[in-house]
Design an enzyme around this catalytic site. Structure first.
Site, mmCIF file in Angstrom:
data_model
loop_
_atom_site.group_PDB
_atom_site.id
_atom_site.type_symbol
_atom_site.label_atom_id
_atom_site.label_comp_id
_atom_site.label_asym_id
_atom_site.label_seq_id
_atom_site.Cartn_x
_atom_site.Cartn_y
_atom_site.Cartn_z
ATOM 1 N N SER A 132 0.858 -1.187 0.000
ATOM 2 C CA SER A 132 0.000 0.000 0.000
ATOM 3 C C SER A 132 0.891 1.232 0.000
ATOM 4 C CB SER A 132 -0.876 -0.004 1.264
ATOM 5 O OG SER A 132 -1.500 1.251 1.461
ATOM 6 N N TYR A 145 -2.458 -1.168 10.351
ATOM 7 C CA TYR A 145 -2.462 -1.448 8.912
ATOM 8 C C TYR A 145 -1.091 -1.143 8.315
ATOM 9 C CZ TYR A 145 -3.685 -1.063 3.954
ATOM 10 O OH TYR A 145 -3.721 -1.211 2.584
#
Length: 271
Positions: A132, A145
């Site tokens: 990401s 995350y």
């Protein structure tokens, strides 16, 4: 020769778009997901096999892959399964944190470890791990995350060094926002009263207007296809205009200055 790709998390969003793109390009596709009984679109495509696989189950994972490798020659593996746990750290239970780590990090490690001897012995293969933009740049409410995605990035770089001697490539695709993925069904949130203003500020980035500017799953899938087929000895593929701009900004101005710039946005809010 027709090649075969193995994909995790193919039930929706980026995983499904990647499966459809490779199928359209003439590949055999093994699309795995937790609940294949609910899948209707991929099951109707030629040269696509839909299989049950929960990346948090070590036993299921190893048994499934062992069976696949007795029947099929695999050329590319895409570790895509994952979701976003978003909110202040204080809002998360220990179980939520463990689940995020099990899915986003341990799933990638387990899949990679299971395929490694196969690729090592063949002296070829490509392992592509989906991280990401928040695996390259930290951001408030993304602590766990980002921890998993930063970890996958470091894991991938290290594995790339380990496997280079065997002709096996390890690559990372780091997308920015995706219209139907991170901002949609793959997002789990938690709230805490002490962080209401910060959370409100962060959520501005997930407004319908902002989400409309995110990349489409198909666009990021094209980057995955590029990484799988370009033959380049390249580790990171930053994907999406927002992720590319953020990554460039960070390293143009310097990491420390970029950190201070982001911090200032979230320390000058009205209380």
């Amino acid at each position: 020769m027709q090649k075969t790709i193995f994909i995790t998390g193919a039930s929706s969003g980026l995983g499904k778009a990647t499966a459809k793109l490779f199928q359209n390009e003439g590949w055999n596709v093994i699309a795995t997901m937790r609940n294949p009984e609910n899948e209707t679109e991929l099951t109707g495509l030629q040269n696509v096999s839909v299989l049950k696989l929960d990346v948090t189950s070590k036993e299921e994972l190893e048994e499934t892959i062992a069976q696949i490798l007795t029947e099929t020659e695999i050329h590319v593996v895409v570790n895509n399964a994952g979701y976003g746990l978003v909110g202040p750290l204080e809002a998360f239970s220990d179980d939520q944190i463990k689940k995020q780590i099990e899915t986003n990090l341990m799933g990638v490690i387990r899949i990679t470890k299971t395929f490694t001897p196969y690729f090592r012995e063949r002296k070829e293969g490509v392992l592509i791990n989906i991280t990401s933009g928040f695996g390259l740049v930290g951001f408030p409410t993304c602590s766990i995350y980002s921890a998993t995605k930063f970890a996958v990035d470091g894991f991938s770089e290290s594995m790339g060094y380990e496997l280079a001697q065997f002709g096996v490539q390890v690559k990372v695709v780091a997308p920015g926002g995706i219209q139907t993925d991170f901002a949609g069904r793959s997002l789990e949130g938690a709230q805490h009263d002490a962080y209401q203003q910060l959370t409100k500020k962060v959520q501005e980035g997930y407004s319908p207007e902002q989400v409309a500017n995110y990349s489409k799953s198909e666009d990021i899938a094209s980057v995955i296809f590029e990484a799988a087929t370009d033959g380049k000895d390249q580790l990171r593929y930053v994907a999406g205009k927002d992720a590319i701009a953020l990554y460039k900004e960070r390293y143009t101005m310097g990491v420390e200055q970029h950190v201070q710039n982001i911090k200032s946005v979230f320390t000058k809010m009205e209380n």
